[in-house]
Design an enzyme around this catalytic site. Structure first.
Site, mmCIF file in Angstrom:
data_model
loop_
_atom_site.group_PDB
_atom_site.id
_atom_site.type_symbol
_atom_site.label_atom_id
_atom_site.label_comp_id
_atom_site.label_asym_id
_atom_site.label_seq_id
_atom_site.Cartn_x
_atom_site.Cartn_y
_atom_site.Cartn_z
ATOM 1 N N ASP A 47 3.467 11.086 2.115
ATOM 2 C CA ASP A 47 4.494 11.036 1.062
ATOM 3 C C ASP A 47 4.220 9.851 0.128
ATOM 4 O OD1 ASP A 47 5.240 8.961 2.705
ATOM 5 O OD2 ASP A 47 7.358 9.537 2.849
ATOM 6 N N ASP A 86 3.208 15.191 5.700
ATOM 7 C CA ASP A 86 4.180 14.111 5.931
ATOM 8 C C ASP A 86 5.578 14.604 5.557
ATOM 9 O OD1 ASP A 86 4.765 11.554 6.674
ATOM 10 O OD2 ASP A 86 3.960 10.592 4.872
ATOM 11 N N GLU A 185 2.028 1.185 11.400
ATOM 12 C CA GLU A 185 1.839 0.533 10.099
ATOM 13 C C GLU A 185 2.362 -0.899 10.143
ATOM 14 O OE1 GLU A 185 3.104 2.876 6.749
ATOM 15 O OE2 GLU A 185 2.855 1.221 5.334
#
Ligand code: KIV
Length: 277
Positions: A47, A86, A185
């Site tokens: 995204d 995503d 992440e």
């Protein structure tokens, strides 16, 4: 000859054999072709396209329709890479039925092989429901950009012992819920290494150090096509923006001077036919 399609077992085997997994984002037919031809294991239709392709200021406004549109284009460019779509913000948070039905659209309409969604332990029931419907789910912990406001901004997660424990717990809960892979992440390398050791499934890092089972980067960051900002974890392998700008100004100048198109770009007809017009 078409290359063999990458499967879930190929990805798991890579972890089991200690071979690194490669993941790269792609958002359209030409980028998907290049990533696929480079032999990258998995393509994430992230995204992040909201920012690097559509010009939004975050990933929050991205819609299901936008994601499906881009995933379809990626599918047409891929022969081998495993494609992960995503799930955009608010396409899986409002209830299990909504989550399963939107995950299904990524598989049925957009022909993705799996979906990814953001969140920690609280997302385990959602992962479980989607997997129960027969759809592979990649989890995403650490910095989760869709809910960055709740995290007080785009910050490294798991820097102190308590929040690191939370990341470790989330990873375990999401694996138990059936996730086949875990994107991590912006978490410290020591935390990512610990999670990678603890989990049976592969971990993919972005700003999570080199001990992860694999790495992912955003295509536009790697090739220098996103100029608004560059996160610390990015390595730009080539800077295409100045090259493209130079080509565009040469084109402008040649059109203005009448130097383009040349004879070699021009179609002709006989003077006899021209005389009859
Ligand atoms: O949207 C995206 O590209 C991602 C990666 C940065 C992991 O989620």
């Amino acid at each position: 000859m078409d290359k063999k399609k990458v499967t879930l077992s190929d990805l798991q085997r890579k972890k089991d054999q200690g071979r690194k997994i490669t993941m790269m984002t792609a958002y359209d037919y030409p980028s998907a072709r290049l990533v696929d031809e480079a032999g990258i294991d998995t393509i994430l239709v992230g995204d992040s396209l909201g920012m690097v392709v559509l010009g939004y200021d975050s990933t929050v406004p991205v819609t299901m329709e936008e994601m499906i549109h881009h995933c379809k284009a990626v599918y047409r460019g891929v022969s081998s890479s495993f494609i992960i779509g995503d799930m955009p913000f608010m396409s899986y948070q409002a209830g299990l039925e909504q989550a399963v039905s939107n995950a299904g659209r990524f598989i049925k309409e957009a022909r993705c092989d799996a979906v990814k969604l953001e969140g920690g332990s609280e997302m385990a029931p959602v992962v479980r429901a989607i997997v129960k419907a027969g759809i592979p789910v990649c989890a995403h912990i650490g910095l989760t950009p869709q809910t960055a406001t709740m995290l007080s901004g785009f910050k490294v997660q798991g820097k102190d012992a308590e929040s690191a424990r939370m990341q470790v717990r989330s990873a375990k809960d999401l694996e138990d819920a059936g996730a086949f892979m875990m994107v991590m992440e912006c978490i410290p390398d020591l935390v990512a290494a610990r999670i990678t050791r603890d989990l049976r499934i592969p971990t993919i890092g972005i700003g999570a150090g080199r001990e992860c089972d694999g790495q992912v980067l955003v295509y536009h960051d790697l090739v220098g096509l996103f100029e608004r900002f560059t996160p610390k974890f990015v390595r730009q392998y080539v800077n295409l923006s100045p090259l493209i700008k130079e080509a565009l100004s040469q084109y402008k100048s040649e059109v203005e001077k009448g130097a383009f198109p040349g004879r070699e770009h021009t179609f002709s007809m006989t003077p006899e036919e021209a005389a009859k017009i």
